[in-house]
Design a protein around this motif. Structure first.
Motif, PDB file in Angstrom:
ATOM      1  N   MET A 196       5.460  20.265   8.462  1.00  0.00           N
ATOM      2  CA  MET A 196       5.922  20.806   7.178  1.00  0.00           C
ATOM      3  C   MET A 196       5.427  19.902   6.056  1.00  0.00           C
ATOM      4  O   MET A 196       5.572  18.680   6.140  1.00  0.00           O
ATOM      5  CB  MET A 196       7.451  20.895   7.130  1.00  0.00           C
ATOM      6  N   LEU A 197       4.877  20.491   5.007  1.00  0.00           N
ATOM      7  CA  LEU A 197       4.391  19.747   3.857  1.00  0.00           C
ATOM      8  C   LEU A 197       5.364  19.937   2.702  1.00  0.00           C
ATOM      9  O   LEU A 197       5.522  21.053   2.183  1.00  0.00           O
ATOM     10  CB  LEU A 197       2.992  20.225   3.457  1.00  0.00           C
ATOM     11  N   ALA A 198       6.034  18.844   2.294  1.00  0.00           N
ATOM     12  CA  ALA A 198       6.968  18.903   1.176  1.00  0.00           C
ATOM     13  C   ALA A 198       6.214  19.122  -0.125  1.00  0.00           C
ATOM     14  O   ALA A 198       5.025  18.807  -0.244  1.00  0.00           O
ATOM     15  CB  ALA A 198       7.788  17.617   1.115  1.00  0.00           C
ATOM     16  N   LYS A 199       6.905  19.643  -1.140  1.00  0.00           N
ATOM     17  CA  LYS A 199       6.267  19.938  -2.409  1.00  0.00           C
ATOM     18  C   LYS A 199       5.686  18.682  -3.064  1.00  0.00           C
ATOM     19  O   LYS A 199       4.712  18.754  -3.810  1.00  0.00           O
ATOM     20  CB  LYS A 199       7.263  20.611  -3.348  1.00  0.00           C
ATOM     21  N   GLY A 200       6.275  17.523  -2.797  1.00  0.00           N
ATOM     22  CA  GLY A 200       5.780  16.276  -3.370  1.00  0.00           C
ATOM     23  C   GLY A 200       4.620  15.662  -2.605  1.00  0.00           C
ATOM     24  O   GLY A 200       4.102  14.616  -3.013  1.00  0.00           O
ATOM     25  N   GLY A 201       4.205  16.284  -1.485  1.00  0.00           N
ATOM     26  CA  GLY A 201       3.059  15.792  -0.739  1.00  0.00           C
ATOM     27  C   GLY A 201       3.377  15.071   0.544  1.00  0.00           C
ATOM     28  O   GLY A 201       2.465  14.747   1.310  1.00  0.00           O
ATOM     29  N   ARG A 202       4.651  14.784   0.810  1.00  0.00           N
ATOM     30  CA  ARG A 202       4.998  14.120   2.078  1.00  0.00           C
ATOM     31  C   ARG A 202       4.827  15.105   3.230  1.00  0.00           C
ATOM     32  O   ARG A 202       5.313  16.236   3.184  1.00  0.00           O
ATOM     33  CB  ARG A 202       6.430  13.574   2.035  1.00  0.00           C
ATOM     34  N   LEU A 203       4.131  14.662   4.259  1.00  0.00           N
ATOM     35  CA  LEU A 203       3.870  15.490   5.436  1.00  0.00           C
ATOM     36  C   LEU A 203       4.823  15.095   6.558  1.00  0.00           C
ATOM     37  O   LEU A 203       4.860  13.936   6.974  1.00  0.00           O
ATOM     38  CB  LEU A 203       2.421  15.300   5.884  1.00  0.00           C
ATOM     39  N   TYR A 204       5.589  16.068   7.030  1.00  0.00           N
ATOM     40  CA  TYR A 204       6.541  15.835   8.115  1.00  0.00           C
ATOM     41  C   TYR A 204       6.024  16.463   9.407  1.00  0.00           C
ATOM     42  O   TYR A 204       5.336  17.494   9.378  1.00  0.00           O
ATOM     43  CB  TYR A 204       7.893  16.472   7.791  1.00  0.00           C
ATOM     44  N   CYS A 205       6.376  15.852  10.517  1.00  0.00           N
ATOM     45  CA  CYS A 205       6.151  16.467  11.821  1.00  0.00           C
ATOM     46  C   CYS A 205       7.355  16.166  12.703  1.00  0.00           C
ATOM     47  O   CYS A 205       7.640  15.009  13.001  1.00  0.00           O
ATOM     48  CB  CYS A 205       4.876  15.958  12.480  1.00  0.00           C
ATOM     49  N   LEU A 206       8.077  17.219  13.065  1.00  0.00           N
ATOM     50  CA  LEU A 206       9.183  17.108  14.003  1.00  0.00           C
ATOM     51  C   LEU A 206       8.740  17.670  15.343  1.00  0.00           C
ATOM     52  O   LEU A 206       7.792  18.457  15.411  1.00  0.00           O
ATOM     53  CB  LEU A 206      10.417  17.863  13.492  1.00  0.00           C
ATOM     54  N   PRO A 213       7.197  25.986  11.167  1.00  0.00           N
ATOM     55  CA  PRO A 213       8.085  26.499  10.120  1.00  0.00           C
ATOM     56  C   PRO A 213       7.295  26.999   8.920  1.00  0.00           C
ATOM     57  O   PRO A 213       6.275  26.414   8.535  1.00  0.00           O
ATOM     58  CB  PRO A 213       8.927  25.264   9.755  1.00  0.00           C
ATOM     59  N   ILE A 214       7.756  28.090   8.315  1.00  0.00           N
ATOM     60  CA  ILE A 214       7.108  28.651   7.135  1.00  0.00           C
ATOM     61  C   ILE A 214       8.159  28.876   6.050  1.00  0.00           C
ATOM     62  O   ILE A 214       9.363  28.984   6.329  1.00  0.00           O
ATOM     63  CB  ILE A 214       6.368  29.965   7.449  1.00  0.00           C
ATOM     64  N   ARG A 215       7.699  28.972   4.803  1.00  0.00           N
ATOM     65  CA  ARG A 215       8.628  29.046   3.666  1.00  0.00           C
ATOM     66  C   ARG A 215       9.100  30.487   3.423  1.00  0.00           C
ATOM     67  O   ARG A 215       8.735  31.120   2.431  1.00  0.00           O
ATOM     68  CB  ARG A 215       7.956  28.480   2.429  1.00  0.00           C
ATOM     69  N   VAL A 216       9.923  30.979   4.334  1.00  0.00           N
ATOM     70  CA  VAL A 216      10.514  32.303   4.160  1.00  0.00           C
ATOM     71  C   VAL A 216      12.038  32.221   4.119  1.00  0.00           C
ATOM     72  O   VAL A 216      12.714  33.256   4.067  1.00  0.00           O
ATOM     73  CB  VAL A 216      10.062  33.266   5.280  1.00  0.00           C
ATOM     74  N   GLY A 217      12.588  31.006   4.126  1.00  0.00           N
ATOM     75  CA  GLY A 217      14.030  30.837   4.074  1.00  0.00           C
ATOM     76  C   GLY A 217      14.562  30.940   2.656  1.00  0.00           C
ATOM     77  O   GLY A 217      13.834  31.173   1.687  1.00  0.00           O
ATOM     78  N   GLU A 218      15.860  30.762   2.523  1.00  0.00           N
ATOM     79  CA  GLU A 218      16.533  30.863   1.229  1.00  0.00           C
ATOM     80  C   GLU A 218      15.918  29.885   0.230  1.00  0.00           C
ATOM     81  O   GLU A 218      15.775  28.700   0.515  1.00  0.00           O
ATOM     82  CB  GLU A 218      18.028  30.564   1.406  1.00  0.00           C
ATOM     83  N   GLY A 219      15.537  30.401  -0.951  1.00  0.00           N
ATOM     84  CA  GLY A 219      14.954  29.554  -1.971  1.00  0.00           C
ATOM     85  C   GLY A 219      13.621  28.950  -1.591  1.00  0.00           C
ATOM     86  O   GLY A 219      13.223  27.932  -2.141  1.00  0.00           O
ATOM     87  N   GLY A 220      12.900  29.583  -0.669  1.00  0.00           N
ATOM     88  CA  GLY A 220      11.615  29.053  -0.235  1.00  0.00           C
ATOM     89  C   GLY A 220      11.708  27.916   0.752  1.00  0.00           C
ATOM     90  O   GLY A 220      10.725  27.180   0.956  1.00  0.00           O
ATOM     91  N   ARG A 221      12.852  27.765   1.399  1.00  0.00           N
ATOM     92  CA  ARG A 221      12.996  26.713   2.412  1.00  0.00           C
ATOM     93  C   ARG A 221      12.203  27.063   3.664  1.00  0.00           C
ATOM     94  O   ARG A 221      11.935  28.229   3.940  1.00  0.00           O
ATOM     95  CB  ARG A 221      14.474  26.518   2.762  1.00  0.00           C
ATOM     96  N   PHE A 222      11.851  26.021   4.432  1.00  0.00           N
ATOM     97  CA  PHE A 222      11.161  26.240   5.696  1.00  0.00           C
ATOM     98  C   PHE A 222      12.116  26.853   6.719  1.00  0.00           C
ATOM     99  O   PHE A 222      13.295  26.492   6.784  1.00  0.00           O
ATOM    100  CB  PHE A 222      10.623  24.916   6.247  1.00  0.00           C
ATOM    101  N   MET A 223      11.588  27.751   7.537  1.00  0.00           N
ATOM    102  CA  MET A 223      12.364  28.392   8.594  1.00  0.00           C
ATOM    103  C   MET A 223      11.466  28.623   9.794  1.00  0.00           C
ATOM    104  O   MET A 223      10.258  28.838   9.654  1.00  0.00           O
ATOM    105  CB  MET A 223      12.945  29.721   8.117  1.00  0.00           C
ATOM    106  N   THR A 224      12.043  28.591  10.973  1.00  0.00           N
ATOM    107  CA  THR A 224      11.312  28.918  12.193  1.00  0.00           C
ATOM    108  C   THR A 224      12.273  29.444  13.242  1.00  0.00           C
ATOM    109  O   THR A 224      13.495  29.223  13.154  1.00  0.00           O
ATOM    110  CB  THR A 224      10.556  27.694  12.741  1.00  0.00           C
ATOM    111  N   GLY A 225      11.738  30.154  14.234  1.00  0.00           N
ATOM    112  CA  GLY A 225      12.538  30.622  15.349  1.00  0.00           C
ATOM    113  C   GLY A 225      12.589  29.583  16.450  1.00  0.00           C
ATOM    114  O   GLY A 225      11.604  28.907  16.736  1.00  0.00           O
ATOM    115  N   CYS A 226      13.743  29.464  17.078  1.00  0.00           N
ATOM    116  CA  CYS A 226      13.934  28.509  18.179  1.00  0.00           C
ATOM    117  C   CYS A 226      14.425  29.261  19.409  1.00  0.00           C
ATOM    118  O   CYS A 226      15.345  30.071  19.325  1.00  0.00           O
ATOM    119  CB  CYS A 226      14.953  27.438  17.788  1.00  0.00           C
ATOM    120  N   THR A 227      13.777  28.995  20.549  1.00  0.00           N
ATOM    121  CA  THR A 227      14.195  29.588  21.814  1.00  0.00           C
ATOM    122  C   THR A 227      15.085  28.616  22.565  1.00  0.00           C
ATOM    123  O   THR A 227      14.723  27.455  22.769  1.00  0.00           O
ATOM    124  CB  THR A 227      12.983  29.932  22.694  1.00  0.00           C
ATOM    125  N   ARG A 228      16.244  29.088  22.973  1.00  0.00           N
ATOM    126  CA  ARG A 228      17.159  28.320  23.824  1.00  0.00           C
ATOM    127  C   ARG A 228      17.085  28.868  25.245  1.00  0.00           C
ATOM    128  O   ARG A 228      17.071  30.089  25.446  1.00  0.00           O
ATOM    129  CB  ARG A 228      18.587  28.443  23.305  1.00  0.00           C
TER     130      ARG A 228
END
Length: 308
Positions: free
Chosen positions: A10-20, A78-93
């Motif tokens: 996920m790439l934050a708007k300020g440029g920080r790149l996250y990887c979970l 994750p893609i920005r389709v959540g509330e207010g443009g937040r990142f969202m993804t599907g998770c399989t349990r």
């Protein structure tokens, strides 16, 4: 040895790149793991130390004794389709027979929930990332496996519709790819139904990835998307048996605001002609007007193919 799988960049708007990712912390089967992550402030040249995030609540399908780690995987970024443009993804349990042997009393199968990453744009430390499970527990998506007492609903692909709803495509062991739609940002979803073409015919599909993307970019909400399905199923094989993952067909979808299935799909032709081993674990990018689907060919070679 323990390893990291199912990465979530996920790439934050300020440029920080996250990887979970899913961090396997024991010798248990694939998908058992903890949520770990790192971030980079220099476009990936250097990274923070790995750190655990503990914001995911335990779900009913998790081991009630707490002996086994949660069993989960996120196969799409994750893609920005959540509330207010937040990142969202599907998770399989997952709950597998070996899990129930260790801690009995849980149904066997797989379910889909959706995660929303609440504060990525605030540049939090990994431990401070807030992840909301939008439809956990009884609200998660499930599909019964015919002729058994098990369930199979896995690997959701997600697009935003022009009217703001979310549309998901999942794989199953019930002869078809299934779809569901959410009108409240992913908190509740309609009961999954088989994916059909404009004539009403249900597409066939084994328990295999069925990726779907917005043609103009993952979060574009353009009303035009595409999906890849096998459109084949061997009824001579028992529901829990392994099906051949043969040729993949390209389906083009267009938004249908009046349809019960809000995206109308048509099969346009063969996308991958291989007779077997088409496990399409994929990602999709649109850059400088070039649309590219990235996937692992036979799970060994990385291929990028242009999409028109």
């Amino acid at each position: 040895r323990p390893r990291g799988v199912w990465q979530q960049p996920m790439l934050a708007k300020g440029g920080r790149l996250y990887c979970l990712w899913n961090q396997q912390a024991s010798k248990e089967a694939l998908h058992h793991g903890l949520v770990y992550g790192r971030y980079s402030d220099d476009a990936g040249e250097t990274w923070s130390e790995p750190e655990e995030n503990k914001s995911i609540p335990r779900q009913p399908m998790d081991d009630p004794k707490g002996v086994q780690l949660p069993n989960w995987c996120n196969w799409q970024r994750p893609i920005r389709v959540g509330e207010g443009g937040r990142f969202m993804t599907g998770c399989t349990r997952h709950v597998k027979p070996v899990d129930v042997e260790t801690s009995p009393g849980r149904p066997i199968g797989s379910w889909v929930e959706f995660w929303q990453y609440e504060n990525i744009d605030a540049n939090p430390e990994i431990r401070d990332i807030r992840i909301t499970v939008l439809n956990g527990g009884e609200k998660s998506l499930s599909i019964p496996i015919p002729g058994t007492d098990r369930f199979c609903c896995e690997e959701a692909s997600l697009v935003k519709l022009p009217d703001g709803r979310l549309f998901a495509l999942v794989r199953s062991r019930a002869r078809h790819p299934f779809w569901s739609v959410s009108a409240d940002g992913g908190r509740t979803w309609t009961a999954p139904k088989p994916l059909r073409d404009r004539s009403g015919r249900a597409f066939l599909h084994p328990n295999s990835p069925c990726p779907m993307y917005d043609l103009d970019g993952c979060a574009a909400g353009s009303g035009t998307c595409f999906a890849l399905v096998h459109d084949a199923y061997d009824d001579s094989i028992p529901p829990l048996g392994l099906q051949k993952r043969g040729p993949l067909y390209f389906l083009r979808g267009t938004f249908d605001p009046k349809g019960e299935q809000p995206v109308a799909f048509e099969k346009e032709g063969v996308f991958l002609p291989l007779e077997t081993d088409n496990s399409c674990y994929s990602s999709y990018t649109v850059a400088d007007g070039e649309r590219v689907l990235w996937f692992g060919l036979r799970k060994h070679e990385l291929v990028g193919r242009r999409v028109e």
